[in-house]
Design a protein around this motif. Structure first.
Motif, PDB file in Angstrom:
ATOM      1  N   ASP A  89       0.812  -1.218   0.000  1.00  0.00           N
ATOM      2  CA  ASP A  89       0.000   0.000   0.000  1.00  0.00           C
ATOM      3  C   ASP A  89       0.845   1.267   0.000  1.00  0.00           C
ATOM      4  O   ASP A  89       0.399   2.311  -0.476  1.00  0.00           O
ATOM      5  CB  ASP A  89      -0.953   0.008   1.196  1.00  0.00           C
ATOM      6  N   LYS A  92       0.983   2.577  -3.516  1.00  0.00           N
ATOM      7  CA  LYS A  92      -0.248   2.577  -4.310  1.00  0.00           C
ATOM      8  C   LYS A  92      -0.470   3.841  -5.133  1.00  0.00           C
ATOM      9  O   LYS A  92      -1.295   3.834  -6.041  1.00  0.00           O
ATOM     10  CB  LYS A  92      -1.460   2.296  -3.419  1.00  0.00           C
ATOM     11  N   ASP A  93       0.253   4.919  -4.837  1.00  0.00           N
ATOM     12  CA  ASP A  93       0.082   6.148  -5.611  1.00  0.00           C
ATOM     13  C   ASP A  93       1.402   6.564  -6.255  1.00  0.00           C
ATOM     14  O   ASP A  93       2.091   7.468  -5.773  1.00  0.00           O
ATOM     15  CB  ASP A  93      -0.451   7.270  -4.708  1.00  0.00           C
ATOM     16  N   ILE A 164       6.397  -4.150  -8.140  1.00  0.00           N
ATOM     17  CA  ILE A 164       6.071  -2.800  -7.677  1.00  0.00           C
ATOM     18  C   ILE A 164       7.025  -1.769  -8.278  1.00  0.00           C
ATOM     19  O   ILE A 164       6.589  -0.724  -8.768  1.00  0.00           O
ATOM     20  CB  ILE A 164       6.043  -2.734  -6.136  1.00  0.00           C
ATOM     21  N   LEU A 181      -2.854   0.103  -8.759  1.00  0.00           N
ATOM     22  CA  LEU A 181      -3.893  -0.389  -7.848  1.00  0.00           C
ATOM     23  C   LEU A 181      -4.286  -1.818  -8.213  1.00  0.00           C
ATOM     24  O   LEU A 181      -4.463  -2.666  -7.339  1.00  0.00           O
ATOM     25  CB  LEU A 181      -5.118   0.530  -7.895  1.00  0.00           C
ATOM     26  N   ILE A 184      -1.349  -4.186  -7.183  1.00  0.00           N
ATOM     27  CA  ILE A 184      -1.325  -4.437  -5.739  1.00  0.00           C
ATOM     28  C   ILE A 184      -2.470  -5.364  -5.335  1.00  0.00           C
ATOM     29  O   ILE A 184      -2.283  -6.292  -4.548  1.00  0.00           O
ATOM     30  CB  ILE A 184      -1.342  -3.106  -4.959  1.00  0.00           C
ATOM     31  N   LYS A 185      -3.642  -5.132  -5.894  1.00  0.00           N
ATOM     32  CA  LYS A 185      -4.793  -6.006  -5.613  1.00  0.00           C
ATOM     33  C   LYS A 185      -4.469  -7.447  -6.011  1.00  0.00           C
ATOM     34  O   LYS A 185      -4.742  -8.391  -5.270  1.00  0.00           O
ATOM     35  CB  LYS A 185      -6.017  -5.491  -6.380  1.00  0.00           C
TER      36      LYS A 185
END
Length: 196
Positions: A89, A92-93, A164, A181, A184-185
């Motif tokens: 997380d 995530k951005d 990542i 996103l 990561i999911k």
């Protein structure tokens, strides 16, 4: 308590980190740093031997800052799985990273690969340490029953970091964070398959 000289040096380093992360080691000039800090060349060279010394210390700080920020985020997880999810997380951005310009680990790795062997070794050390910490969390999760022993911690830790880091570059290049996103999911769902 920092002395005035130590505060000035820290100010130079803190100001230079985003410059280096956005422009790269070879893209930043001493004049860029002077313009950003509003200091004189004499002041700058009172704290650093030359541009190589400045670059070395700036990259060191960028890597350390990011590593500490990631560790802090991970430490907030309540379980091994929670800590792994917190690691994911954190990224995530990708369009609004903690340090402007993207991930300093990846940015430095790419530039240092053929041009700065000592910097390359620093980045390799950060990559190894990060993967080892993630592997340790996955092993902890296996030991306490959060994950099944079918999970290969070494492979999953490498896959997670590689995915990542690659996702950051691709998202920043394409100008969208949506794929990150989804990535990561997907990584979380894959890890969930190893929960009993």
């Amino acid at each position: 308590m920092l002395t005035k000289a130590e505060k000035t040096k820290q100010f130079i380093l803190d100001t230079a980190v985003p410059l280096y992360n956005e422009k790269g080691i070879s893209g930043v000039s001493i004049d860029d740093v002077l313009a950003a800090t509003k200091l004189t060349k004499g002041c700058l060279y009172g704290h650093f031997e030359n541009k190589d010394d400045l670059s070395d210390q700036v990259i060191e700080l960028a890597l350390k800052t990011l590593t500490n920020k990631v560790r802090l985020a991970v430490s907030k997880g309540k379980s091994a799985k929670g800590k792994i999810f917190a690691f994911m997380d954190f990224y995530k951005d990708p369009l609004h990273p903690y340090i402007p310009g993207g991930c300093p680990i990846f940015n430095t790795a790419v530039e240092a690969d053929d041009n700065y062997p000592e910097m390359k070794q620093k980045v390799a050390k950060v990559f190894r340490a990060g993967q080892e910490e993630l592997r340790g969390l996955l092993l902890e999760g296996i030991a306490n029953g959060e994950f099944s022993s079918a999970l290969d911690p070494t492979v999953f830790a490498f896959k997670m970091v590689a995915a990542i880091e690659g996702g950051i570059v691709m998202c920043r290049t394409m100008g969208t964070g949506k794929p990150m996103l989804s990535l990561i999911k997907n990584l979380k769902e894959e890890l969930e398959r190893y929960t009993d």
